[in-house]
Design an enzyme around this catalytic site. Sequence first.
Site, PDB file in Angstrom:
ATOM      1  N   HIS A  19       0.758  -1.355  -0.030  1.00 19.81           N
ATOM      2  CA  HIS A  19      -0.117  -0.047   0.025  1.00 19.81           C
ATOM      3  C   HIS A  19       1.016   1.042   0.012  1.00 19.81           C
ATOM      4  CE1 HIS A  19      -3.433  -2.625   1.537  1.00 19.81           C
ATOM      5  NE2 HIS A  19      -3.411  -2.623   0.329  1.00 19.81           N
ATOM      6  N   HIS A  42      -7.708  -7.951  -8.260  1.00 24.20           N
ATOM      7  CA  HIS A  42      -8.087  -8.515  -6.975  1.00 24.20           C
ATOM      8  C   HIS A  42      -8.230  -7.777  -5.611  1.00 24.20           C
ATOM      9  CE1 HIS A  42      -6.074 -11.308  -9.612  1.00 24.20           C
ATOM     10  NE2 HIS A  42      -6.454 -12.249  -8.916  1.00 24.20           N
ATOM     11  N   SER A 109      -6.490  -1.865  -0.360  1.00 20.46           N
ATOM     12  CA  SER A 109      -6.165  -1.302  -1.745  1.00 20.46           C
ATOM     13  C   SER A 109      -7.402  -0.536  -2.361  1.00 20.46           C
ATOM     14  CB  SER A 109      -5.504  -2.069  -2.693  1.00 20.46           C
ATOM     15  OG  SER A 109      -6.540  -3.258  -3.226  1.00 20.46           O
ATOM     16  N   GLU A 127     -13.541  -8.685  -7.891  1.00 14.76           N
ATOM     17  CA  GLU A 127     -13.271  -9.592  -6.696  1.00 14.76           C
ATOM     18  C   GLU A 127     -14.345 -10.665  -7.081  1.00 14.76           C
ATOM     19  OE1 GLU A 127     -11.617 -10.091  -3.990  1.00 14.76           O
ATOM     20  OE2 GLU A 127     -12.776 -11.594  -3.717  1.00 14.76           O
ATOM     21  N   GLY A 154     -10.649 -11.112 -12.061  1.00  9.42           N
ATOM     22  CA  GLY A 154      -9.827 -10.164 -12.277  1.00  9.42           C
ATOM     23  C   GLY A 154      -8.840 -10.358 -13.654  1.00  9.42           C
ATOM     24  N   ASP A 174      -3.205  -8.106  -7.484  1.00  9.69           N
ATOM     25  CA  ASP A 174      -2.713  -8.754  -6.111  1.00  9.69           C
ATOM     26  C   ASP A 174      -3.558  -9.895  -5.652  1.00  9.69           C
ATOM     27  OD1 ASP A 174      -2.161  -8.543  -3.509  1.00  9.69           O
ATOM     28  OD2 ASP A 174      -3.509  -7.180  -2.914  1.00  9.69           O
TER      29      ASP A 174
HETATM   30  N1  SAM Z   1      -6.064  -5.975  -3.071  1.00 13.78           N
HETATM   31  C1  SAM Z   1      -6.493  -6.079  -1.629  1.00 13.78           C
HETATM   32  C2  SAM Z   1      -5.876  -5.067  -0.857  1.00 13.78           C
HETATM   33  O1  SAM Z   1      -4.611  -4.953  -0.872  1.00 13.78           O
HETATM   34  O2  SAM Z   1      -6.499  -4.636   0.085  1.00 13.78           O
HETATM   35  C3  SAM Z   1      -6.311  -7.340  -1.138  1.00 13.78           C
HETATM   36  C4  SAM Z   1      -6.565  -8.706  -2.253  1.00 13.78           C
HETATM   37  S1  SAM Z   1      -6.220 -10.154  -1.525  1.00 13.78           S
HETATM   38  C5  SAM Z   1      -4.569 -10.457  -1.259  1.00 13.78           C
HETATM   39  C6  SAM Z   1      -6.924 -11.230  -2.824  1.00 13.78           C
HETATM   40  C7  SAM Z   1      -8.159 -11.153  -3.282  1.00 13.78           C
HETATM   41  O3  SAM Z   1      -8.497 -11.888  -4.681  1.00 13.78           O
HETATM   42  C8  SAM Z   1      -9.143 -11.906  -2.296  1.00 13.78           C
HETATM   43  O4  SAM Z   1     -10.017 -11.240  -1.793  1.00 13.78           O
HETATM   44  C9  SAM Z   1      -9.706 -13.049  -3.133  1.00 13.78           C
HETATM   45  O5  SAM Z   1     -10.975 -13.342  -2.939  1.00 13.78           O
HETATM   46  C10 SAM Z   1      -9.729 -12.576  -4.547  1.00 13.78           C
HETATM   47  N2  SAM Z   1      -9.430 -13.368  -5.574  1.00 13.78           N
HETATM   48  C11 SAM Z   1      -9.028 -14.634  -5.826  1.00 13.78           C
HETATM   49  N3  SAM Z   1      -8.904 -14.945  -7.117  1.00 13.78           N
HETATM   50  C12 SAM Z   1      -9.478 -13.877  -7.977  1.00 13.78           C
HETATM   51  C13 SAM Z   1      -9.668 -13.563  -9.345  1.00 13.78           C
HETATM   52  N4  SAM Z   1      -9.465 -14.437 -10.255  1.00 13.78           N
HETATM   53  N5  SAM Z   1     -10.370 -12.630  -9.595  1.00 13.78           N
HETATM   54  C14 SAM Z   1     -10.790 -11.690  -8.854  1.00 13.78           C
HETATM   55  N6  SAM Z   1     -10.462 -11.651  -7.482  1.00 13.78           N
HETATM   56  C15 SAM Z   1      -9.880 -13.052  -6.992  1.00 13.78           C
END
Ligand code: SAM
Length: 290
Positions: A19, A42, A109, A127, A154, A174
């Site tokens: 971040h 993500h 994020s 998401e 994503g 991410d």
């Molecule tokens: N970017 C966020 C932040 O920094 O606050 C944290 C994201 S977390 C590490 C990863 C997220 O991706 C999870 O909530 C998960 O459910 C989601 N996820 C996993 N595979 C995904 C995909 N193919 N497309 C979108 N979201 C996905």
Amino acid sequence: MLSYRHAFHAGNHADVLKHFVLTLLLEHLKKKPKSFTVVDTHAGAGLYALDAGHATKLAEYEDGIARVLARIPDAPAAVAAAFAPYLGCVAELNPDYSAENPPRAYPGSPWIVFRLLRDEDRLRLFELHTTDVALLGENFRDARRQVIVGHDDGFAGLKAQLPPPSRRGLVLIDPSYELRGDYSKVVAAVEDALKRFSIGVYAIWYPQLARRDAQQLPERLKRIAGKWLHVALSVRAPSTDGVGMRGSGMFIVNPPWTLAAVLRETLPWLCETLRQDETACFTLEASLEE
Ligand code: SAM
């Protein structure tokens, strides 16, 4: 089936690195008046409670954002200035923060990007997790003019977003890397994205783990990126059983020219602040200037 919930890890050392770098990228984009789009492939839930629910179980934020907040008043002026946009987003959610009142909420994020955008800029969020996308939608209910939330993959959704209408953009990738093949999907997504939008800024987060595909990711990305910057922060030694995350990294494609200098100045302080043992260290490397 996705089981990862970012709420368990909100505000940990990896979130701090990710971040902080994200805010540096946004501040740089804002130096030019032309609008830009941010795509967060993500997104997670967008906002997290630290004093209730999942985050209290592991309390990872105590060795992450809580340490940064406690030590920033004594940081050198250049470090404090670089951290100001990021910590401003955290402070807004914690108006009564003090040594006696630890942080109670942490921005994901999407929230950080949203708080730093200008009126004319746009944010596109993806998401997949059913619970988190519902929370995300709720958190951005009043921002629909500027923020679009999609319950989609994503990696696939990114394709239709590029190039953005204003031809200026930042993509944060991410993933939770819980699904087999996520590392290769990241490489394929960046390769495809660069064909569609070669001048975009891409920020890819990855965990430092014992597994080979995690360790190989930066090298794979170097092979497909033209200009890049790679920053990684290890807060402790690898565990003897090979389980757990020792640190994390951010790989930036088309980094702003100012980024390396800011990181060179701030990483020693961040490493010292987040270190969990004497092996803590950081990496900062970049492609050669053309
Ligand atoms: N970017 C966020 C932040 O920094 O606050 C944290 C994201 S977390 C590490 C990863 C997220 O991706 C999870 O909530 C998960 O459910 C989601 N996820 C996993 N595979 C995904 C995909 N193919 N497309 C979108 N979201 C996905």
